[in-house]
Design a protein around this motif. Sequence first.
Motif, short mmCIF file in Angstrom:
data_model
loop_
_atom_site.label_atom_id
_atom_site.label_comp_id
_atom_site.label_asym_id
_atom_site.label_seq_id
_atom_site.Cartn_x
_atom_site.Cartn_y
_atom_site.Cartn_z
N GLY A 73 0.88 -1.26 -0.06
CA GLY A 73 0.02 0.01 -0.18
C GLY A 73 0.84 1.45 0.03
N VAL A 74 0.33 2.39 -0.78
CA VAL A 74 1.14 3.45 -0.96
C VAL A 74 0.69 4.31 0.29
N GLY A 75 1.58 5.37 0.68
CA GLY A 75 1.03 6.37 1.61
C GLY A 75 0.01 7.31 1.03
N GLY A 76 -1.09 7.73 2.02
CA GLY A 76 -1.90 8.52 1.45
C GLY A 76 -1.57 9.87 1.18
N THR A 77 -2.24 10.50 0.15
CA THR A 77 -2.02 12.02 -0.35
C THR A 77 -2.18 12.93 0.69
N ALA A 78 -1.10 14.03 0.77
CA ALA A 78 -1.31 15.20 1.53
C ALA A 78 -2.58 15.86 1.55
N GLY A 79 -2.97 16.41 2.55
CA GLY A 79 -4.31 17.17 2.55
C GLY A 79 -3.88 18.59 2.05
N ALA A 80 -4.77 19.17 1.23
CA ALA A 80 -4.61 20.47 0.54
C ALA A 80 -5.18 21.57 1.70
N SER A 81 -4.91 22.67 1.28
CA SER A 81 -5.40 23.79 1.79
C SER A 81 -6.75 24.19 1.40
N GLY A 82 -7.68 24.95 2.10
CA GLY A 82 -8.91 25.52 1.54
C GLY A 82 -10.06 25.08 2.59
N GLY A 92 -3.14 3.24 1.10
CA GLY A 92 -3.31 2.04 0.38
C GLY A 92 -3.33 0.76 1.28
N ASN A 93 -4.06 -0.33 1.01
CA ASN A 93 -3.82 -1.43 1.54
C ASN A 93 -2.92 -2.28 1.23
N ALA A 101 -3.63 -5.82 5.22
CA ALA A 101 -3.27 -4.71 6.43
C ALA A 101 -3.90 -3.41 5.83
N LEU A 102 -4.68 -2.98 6.34
CA LEU A 102 -5.48 -2.01 5.77
C LEU A 102 -4.77 -0.43 5.92
N GLY A 103 -4.99 0.37 4.83
CA GLY A 103 -4.51 1.76 4.98
C GLY A 103 -4.94 2.70 6.12
N GLY A 104 -4.31 3.43 6.73
CA GLY A 104 -4.54 4.47 7.86
C GLY A 104 -5.51 5.36 7.26
N GLY A 105 -6.41 5.95 8.11
CA GLY A 105 -7.25 6.87 7.84
C GLY A 105 -6.93 8.50 7.49
N GLY A 106 -7.07 9.22 6.90
CA GLY A 106 -6.59 10.48 6.55
C GLY A 106 -6.79 11.44 7.51
N GLY A 107 -6.00 12.40 8.05
CA GLY A 107 -6.23 13.22 8.92
C GLY A 107 -7.02 14.26 8.73
N ALA A 108 -7.98 15.10 9.36
CA ALA A 108 -8.97 15.91 9.14
C ALA A 108 -8.54 17.23 8.75
#
Length: 282
Positions: A73-82, A92-93, A101-108
Amino acid sequence: MSRGYIGTTPTTGGMYRLRDVGKFALGYLMTGGGGGGGGSWAATSSGGGGGAGGVLTGTMAAILGAPYPLSIGVGGTAGASGASGGRGGTGGNTVFDSFTALGGGGGAQNTTGGNGGSGGGGSNGTTPLAGGTGVAGQGYDGAAGASGTGGGGGGAGAAGGASNGGNGTASSITGSSTYYGGGGGGGQSTTTGGLGGGGYCSSNVAIAGTDGLGGGGGGAYSDTNRLGAKGGAGVVILKVPTGYAAIFSSGCTVATSGAVAGFTVYTVTVAAVGQTVTFVRV
């Protein structure tokens, strides 16, 4: 005759039993990709840290000559501004055999943290928002945002803190104790990522999770630097006893080590969906 059995082995009393020569005990550890850290959209809104990729570890009976599916699994993309759309991407899994092994949830960012192997941290916003939920047996929940900080992403070994990422889980499968699956720190002037490659926020800049450990990305801090950081890619580690070997398809990136006496340890850091590994006797 059942698959994986050939020949006979004498026992006491003159009886014979089938001898299993087509299987061996294989140790494994696998981590999903870490979630990306959340972005920021205003001076009063900090992003949550990304949740770590889920971690699975154990021993299985591997069959010789059978191709096993394998993908990292690849790392999740960075959160943008806005003001919207700034939550970090879900990691990614990672797949090996029938295990995922499940991918981690994105930061809010101006929302709750994402769910995943470990949950992403919530943002603070005008009202602090909850962290995401982790999966039992793989990781822990992210923390809610708090005044002046985004919540820390959950780790594979502990829940996220008010601003710091949750710690991952330690393993000595490679011969030395290493943490895997650290949660990302939330957005604040300075936060700490969880042990196991968790990203963080340093001098108001979000730092990425570590590839090969499945760490969550750091969250963005208020109005200073509005971009979150990406999560770290996952990994599959296979501990194969002497006398056997692993053969990987051409799309895999693999490091091999003999640091553990009596074993060869294979660390797979890149493998797209569709790759395989096959075990043979040597």
